[in-house]
Write an enzyme that holds these catalytic residues in place. Structure first.
Site, PDB file in Angstrom:
ATOM      1  N   ALA A  99       0.379  -3.437  -3.101  1.00 40.63           N
ATOM      2  CA  ALA A  99       1.357  -3.468  -2.133  1.00 40.63           C
ATOM      3  C   ALA A  99       0.487  -3.250  -0.738  1.00 40.63           C
ATOM      4  O   ALA A  99      -0.512  -2.428  -0.637  1.00 40.63           O
ATOM      5  CB  ALA A  99       2.416  -2.343  -2.576  1.00 40.63           C
ATOM      6  N   GLU A 165      -8.989   3.610   5.013  1.00 35.67           N
ATOM      7  CA  GLU A 165      -7.655   3.595   5.052  1.00 35.67           C
ATOM      8  C   GLU A 165      -7.082   4.789   4.117  1.00 35.67           C
ATOM      9  O   GLU A 165      -5.774   5.016   3.599  1.00 35.67           O
ATOM     10  CB  GLU A 165      -6.823   2.443   4.704  1.00 35.67           C
ATOM     11  CG  GLU A 165      -7.146   1.477   5.660  1.00 35.67           C
ATOM     12  CD  GLU A 165      -6.121   0.155   5.420  1.00 35.67           C
ATOM     13  OE1 GLU A 165      -5.556   0.062   4.479  1.00 35.67           O
ATOM     14  OE2 GLU A 165      -6.336  -0.885   6.381  1.00 35.67           O
TER      15      GLU A 165
END
Length: 215
Positions: A99, A165
């Site tokens: 995702a 991230e």
């Protein structure tokens, strides 16, 4: 026919023109934002509602994809920490799909392929759109494009993600049937995973027929 995700079909008597936004303020701005709105809308019985005050979590669009290896009848899942599950259930490490957030100028299809490579080292050979849905429309603007992707799952288990991230992902490769038992038992708890695996259980034969040229 390609689904219009911005203007999906509806049989409701009302539309966007039947809502009046009286005021809109940004209550918080960070990685996501929260807006404070005052609005009113038309009523089923006729006339307009009294002004309503609501907070809206502005998140935008995202894409989720269930990687499926039809040759081996395997699915690829991503196990990772999720802050939203910290105080719900026994563990905030969830078993999820590939995702990612839809960035400016990206199509959901390109996001699915990019995230498959970043999160699981997968090359997507074909994509099948499952649905476009709103996971929590009572307070969030997030919209999800959900796909099933044809992949080769051989040898992809391991650790992935982009450290800058904050990603720490363990990729798991399991049989389709085992993954579905995890849906039934609650081991898989996120909406996208539940929807995608239920869809695959119901539509596998049709999917194999559509993907015959790639097998």
């Amino acid at each position: 026919m390609k689904q219009d995700t911005q203007n999906p079909p509806t049989d409701s008597q009302f539309g966007k023109d039947d809502v009046e936004v009286i005021s809109r303020q940004t209550g918080y701005q960070g990685f996501f934002s929260i807006q404070k709105l005052e609005l009113r809308h038309k009523l089923f019985a006729g006339g307009w509602s009294e002004p309503i005050r609501r907070e809206l979590f502005v998140r935008g669009g995202a894409t989720c994809m269930l990687p499926y290896d039809p040759v081996r009848d395997l699915v690829v899942l991503c196990e990772q920490f999720r802050i939203g599950a910290l105080y719900e259930g026994s563990s905030p490490w969830l078993m999820e799909l590939v995702a990612g957030i839809n960035e400016e100028g990206e199509t959901p299809e390109s996001v699915a392929c990019r995230e498959a490579q970043e999160e699981a080292g997968l090359e997507v050979k074909a994509l099948r759109k499952i649905h476009h849905y709103l996971p929590s429309p009572g307070g969030s603007s997030e919209a999800i494009d959900l796909f099933c992707g044809l992949v080769n799952a051989e040898g992809v288990e391991g650790l992935y993600g982009l450290p800058h991230e904050g990603e720490d992902i363990r990729v798991r490769v399991v049989s389709r049937e085992l993954a579905y038992t995890w849906v039934e038992s609650g081991r898989i708890r996120d909406a996208a995973g539940i929807i995608a695996l239920q869809w695959l259980q119901l539509n596998r034969e049709q999917l194999l027929a559509e993907w015959r040229e790639f097998l």
